[in-house]
Write a protein that holds these residues in place. Structure first.
Motif, PDB file in Angstrom:
ATOM      1  N   GLN A   1      52.445  24.798  57.902  1.00 40.50           N
ATOM      2  CA  GLN A   1      52.814  23.696  57.004  1.00 40.50           C
ATOM      3  C   GLN A   1      52.169  23.867  55.631  1.00 40.50           C
ATOM      4  O   GLN A   1      52.776  23.556  54.605  1.00 40.50           O
ATOM      5  N   GLU A   2      50.933  24.350  55.619  1.00 41.36           N
ATOM      6  CA  GLU A   2      50.233  24.573  54.357  1.00 41.36           C
ATOM      7  C   GLU A   2      50.997  25.580  53.494  1.00 41.36           C
ATOM      8  O   GLU A   2      51.202  25.360  52.299  1.00 41.36           O
ATOM      9  N   ILE A   3      51.447  26.665  54.104  1.00 36.42           N
ATOM     10  CA  ILE A   3      52.202  27.687  53.375  1.00 36.42           C
ATOM     11  C   ILE A   3      53.562  27.141  52.944  1.00 36.42           C
ATOM     12  O   ILE A   3      53.996  27.348  51.805  1.00 36.42           O
ATOM     13  N   ALA A   4      54.242  26.433  53.836  1.00 37.75           N
ATOM     14  CA  ALA A   4      55.569  25.883  53.505  1.00 37.75           C
ATOM     15  C   ALA A   4      55.514  24.918  52.326  1.00 37.75           C
ATOM     16  O   ALA A   4      56.447  24.863  51.521  1.00 37.75           O
ATOM     17  N   ALA A   5      54.420  24.183  52.190  1.00 36.45           N
ATOM     18  CA  ALA A   5      54.283  23.198  51.112  1.00 36.45           C
ATOM     19  C   ALA A   5      53.738  23.800  49.819  1.00 36.45           C
ATOM     20  O   ALA A   5      53.692  23.132  48.793  1.00 36.45           O
ATOM     21  N   SER A   6      53.340  25.069  49.842  1.00 38.76           N
ATOM     22  CA  SER A   6      52.707  25.688  48.671  1.00 38.76           C
ATOM     23  C   SER A   6      53.746  26.298  47.736  1.00 38.76           C
ATOM     24  O   SER A   6      54.842  26.649  48.153  1.00 38.76           O
ATOM     25  N   PRO A   7      53.367  26.486  46.456  1.00 43.60           N
ATOM     26  CA  PRO A   7      54.265  27.190  45.534  1.00 43.60           C
ATOM     27  C   PRO A   7      54.330  28.690  45.819  1.00 43.60           C
ATOM     28  O   PRO A   7      55.248  29.368  45.363  1.00 43.60           O
ATOM     29  N   GLY A   8      53.358  29.203  46.595  1.00 43.90           N
ATOM     30  CA  GLY A   8      53.382  30.625  46.902  1.00 43.90           C
ATOM     31  C   GLY A   8      52.235  31.040  47.796  1.00 43.90           C
ATOM     32  O   GLY A   8      51.280  30.297  47.996  1.00 43.90           O
ATOM     33  N   TYR A   9      52.353  32.250  48.327  1.00 47.10           N
ATOM     34  CA  TYR A   9      51.323  32.796  49.207  1.00 47.10           C
ATOM     35  C   TYR A   9      51.350  34.320  49.103  1.00 47.10           C
ATOM     36  O   TYR A   9      52.308  34.913  48.604  1.00 47.10           O
ATOM     37  N   ALA A  10      50.285  34.944  49.591  1.00 46.71           N
ATOM     38  CA  ALA A  10      50.183  36.404  49.569  1.00 46.71           C
ATOM     39  C   ALA A  10      49.616  36.891  50.892  1.00 46.71           C
ATOM     40  O   ALA A  10      48.850  36.181  51.552  1.00 46.71           O
ATOM     41  N   THR A  11      50.001  38.098  51.279  1.00 48.26           N
ATOM     42  CA  THR A  11      49.425  38.746  52.456  1.00 48.26           C
ATOM     43  C   THR A  11      48.993  40.151  52.052  1.00 48.26           C
ATOM     44  O   THR A  11      49.686  40.822  51.283  1.00 48.26           O
ATOM     45  N   PHE A  12      47.842  40.578  52.571  1.00 46.14           N
ATOM     46  CA  PHE A  12      47.307  41.900  52.264  1.00 46.14           C
ATOM     47  C   PHE A  12      46.769  42.567  53.518  1.00 46.14           C
ATOM     48  O   PHE A  12      46.238  41.901  54.403  1.00 46.14           O
ATOM     49  N   SER A  13      46.900  43.880  53.559  1.00 45.22           N
ATOM     50  CA  SER A  13      46.299  44.728  54.576  1.00 45.22           C
ATOM     51  C   SER A  13      45.226  45.542  53.872  1.00 45.22           C
ATOM     52  O   SER A  13      45.476  46.114  52.813  1.00 45.22           O
ATOM     53  N   ASN A  14      44.028  45.589  54.456  1.00 46.35           N
ATOM     54  CA  ASN A  14      42.902  46.238  53.786  1.00 46.35           C
ATOM     55  C   ASN A  14      42.099  47.052  54.788  1.00 46.35           C
ATOM     56  O   ASN A  14      41.890  46.611  55.922  1.00 46.35           O
ATOM     57  N   ALA A  15      41.646  48.219  54.382  1.00 43.22           N
ATOM     58  CA  ALA A  15      40.710  49.030  55.160  1.00 43.22           C
ATOM     59  C   ALA A  15      39.407  49.071  54.380  1.00 43.22           C
ATOM     60  O   ALA A  15      39.397  49.265  53.169  1.00 43.22           O
ATOM     61  N   ASN A  16      38.299  48.851  55.082  1.00 45.91           N
ATOM     62  CA  ASN A  16      36.980  48.758  54.455  1.00 45.91           C
ATOM     63  C   ASN A  16      36.018  49.666  55.187  1.00 45.91           C
ATOM     64  O   ASN A  16      36.028  49.717  56.412  1.00 45.91           O
ATOM     65  N   LEU A  17      35.188  50.355  54.447  1.00 46.30           N
ATOM     66  CA  LEU A  17      34.186  51.246  55.015  1.00 46.30           C
ATOM     67  C   LEU A  17      32.848  50.957  54.369  1.00 46.30           C
ATOM     68  O   LEU A  17      32.766  50.791  53.153  1.00 46.30           O
ATOM     69  N   ASN A  18      31.808  50.848  55.186  1.00 50.04           N
ATOM     70  CA  ASN A  18      30.465  50.568  54.687  1.00 50.04           C
ATOM     71  C   ASN A  18      29.515  51.592  55.289  1.00 50.04           C
ATOM     72  O   ASN A  18      29.419  51.705  56.511  1.00 50.04           O
TER      73      ASN A  18
ATOM     74  N   LYS B   1      36.418  48.813  59.132  1.00 52.03           N
ATOM     75  CA  LYS B   1      37.318  47.832  59.730  1.00 52.03           C
ATOM     76  C   LYS B   1      38.634  47.786  58.974  1.00 52.03           C
ATOM     77  O   LYS B   1      38.714  48.121  57.802  1.00 52.03           O
ATOM     78  N   ASP B   2      39.647  47.384  59.699  1.00 50.86           N
ATOM     79  CA  ASP B   2      40.991  47.185  59.178  1.00 50.86           C
ATOM     80  C   ASP B   2      41.240  45.689  59.288  1.00 50.86           C
ATOM     81  O   ASP B   2      41.220  45.136  60.381  1.00 50.86           O
ATOM     82  N   TYR B   3      41.398  45.026  58.157  1.00 49.28           N
ATOM     83  CA  TYR B   3      41.549  43.580  58.227  1.00 49.28           C
ATOM     84  C   TYR B   3      42.678  43.083  57.337  1.00 49.28           C
ATOM     85  O   TYR B   3      43.204  43.808  56.516  1.00 49.28           O
ATOM     86  N   ARG B   4      43.062  41.823  57.578  1.00 46.97           N
ATOM     87  CA  ARG B   4      44.170  41.207  56.869  1.00 46.97           C
ATOM     88  C   ARG B   4      43.694  39.986  56.093  1.00 46.97           C
ATOM     89  O   ARG B   4      42.754  39.310  56.504  1.00 46.97           O
ATOM     90  N   ILE B   5      44.382  39.716  54.997  1.00 48.87           N
ATOM     91  CA  ILE B   5      44.073  38.557  54.157  1.00 48.87           C
ATOM     92  C   ILE B   5      45.373  37.792  53.931  1.00 48.87           C
ATOM     93  O   ILE B   5      46.410  38.388  53.646  1.00 48.87           O
ATOM     94  N   VAL B   6      45.299  36.471  54.059  1.00 52.63           N
ATOM     95  CA  VAL B   6      46.405  35.597  53.679  1.00 52.63           C
ATOM     96  C   VAL B   6      45.849  34.633  52.638  1.00 52.63           C
ATOM     97  O   VAL B   6      44.818  33.995  52.865  1.00 52.63           O
ATOM     98  N   MET B   7      46.511  34.547  51.500  1.00 53.40           N
ATOM     99  CA  MET B   7      46.114  33.625  50.437  1.00 53.40           C
ATOM    100  C   MET B   7      47.222  32.592  50.260  1.00 53.40           C
ATOM    101  O   MET B   7      48.391  32.960  50.146  1.00 53.40           O
ATOM    102  N   VAL B   8      46.835  31.329  50.243  1.00 51.88           N
ATOM    103  CA  VAL B   8      47.791  30.254  50.006  1.00 51.88           C
ATOM    104  C   VAL B   8      47.460  29.656  48.644  1.00 51.88           C
ATOM    105  O   VAL B   8      46.354  29.142  48.438  1.00 51.88           O
ATOM    106  N   PHE B   9      48.404  29.744  47.711  1.00 55.47           N
ATOM    107  CA  PHE B   9      48.196  29.235  46.356  1.00 55.47           C
ATOM    108  C   PHE B   9      48.639  27.779  46.315  1.00 55.47           C
ATOM    109  O   PHE B   9      49.792  27.476  46.614  1.00 55.47           O
ATOM    110  N   HIS B  10      47.743  26.897  45.918  1.00 58.42           N
ATOM    111  CA  HIS B  10      48.046  25.467  45.902  1.00 58.42           C
ATOM    112  C   HIS B  10      48.613  25.003  44.562  1.00 58.42           C
ATOM    113  O   HIS B  10      49.102  23.874  44.473  1.00 58.42           O
ATOM    114  N   THR B  11      48.544  25.868  43.549  1.00 61.76           N
ATOM    115  CA  THR B  11      49.150  25.555  42.256  1.00 61.76           C
ATOM    116  C   THR B  11      49.855  26.801  41.734  1.00 61.76           C
ATOM    117  O   THR B  11      49.465  27.933  42.052  1.00 61.76           O
TER     118      THR B  11
END
Length: 189
Positions: A56-73, A111-121
């Motif tokens: 619902q948060e994503i449906a009500a937002s003006p936009g969103y983003a998804t990312f796939s990321n690999a990180n090494l430390n 690690k291989d991780y994912r990010i979802v960003m929900v833009f509220h404006t």
């Protein structure tokens, strides 16, 4: 002098490995865009399963983003690369983007991780697409392979944007200060 050489070689090797890990794949630009959209569907399905209210948060937002990321430390140096897409729900436009991160701190792992960003404006979304983002500070622990294992996953709010993260696979224990930069992919847009 020798320590700086070892650090430089380590950083180069990390970036080389990450470049191979966090790629949208081979193929034509159309095939790469489709691979990113397929990743997005998987990521959103997992997010909705873990946090149903996000739908619902994503449906009500003006936009969103998804990312796939690999990180090494490796000890004191952290680096990562990734790719994704910003979806403007007002115009229907998709902006394909790349990301890179680097930092310092204590840690070891990958690690291989994912990010979802929900833009509220719309302003937050447009600023993200036009200027990218840089933010820092990360502490996590993960030991996960496919559906086995555990990871500590997060949700944060940054001035008009909710950010969800979750680990796909990896073994990492790290506390770093890092910067992350996002920018439009000139080949895919």
């Amino acid at each position: 002098m020798q320590a700086n050489f070892v650090k430089g070689v380590s950083l180069f090797l990390m970036l080389l490995m990450l470049g191979a890990c966090a790629s949208s794949g081979d193929g034509t630009p159309a095939q790469k865009r489709q691979a990113i959209l397929d990743m997005q569907e998987e990521v959103l399905a997992k997010l909705y399963q873990k946090k149903a209210a996000a739908r619902q948060e994503i449906a009500a937002s003006p936009g969103y983003a998804t990312f796939s990321n690999a990180n090494l430390n490796i000890f004191f140096i952290a680096a990562g690369t990734g790719y994704g897409v910003v979806n403007n729900q007002t115009t229907g436009q998709k902006t394909y983007m790349n990301m890179a991160e680097g930092g310092v701190g204590l840690g070891i792992g990958a690690k291989d991780y994912r990010i979802v960003m929900v833009f509220h404006t719309e302003e937050a979304m447009n600023d993200f697409v036009e200027n990218g983002w840089t933010f820092g500070g990360n502490a996590d622990a993960s030991a996960k392979a496919a559906d086995k294992g555990k990871s500590i996953e997060g949700e944060a709010y940054y001035g008009g944007v909710t950010v969800y993260t979750f680990t796909e696979t990896g073994l990492a224990l790290q506390a770093t200060v890092k910067g992350t930069k996002f920018w439009p992919d000139s080949e895919l847009n």
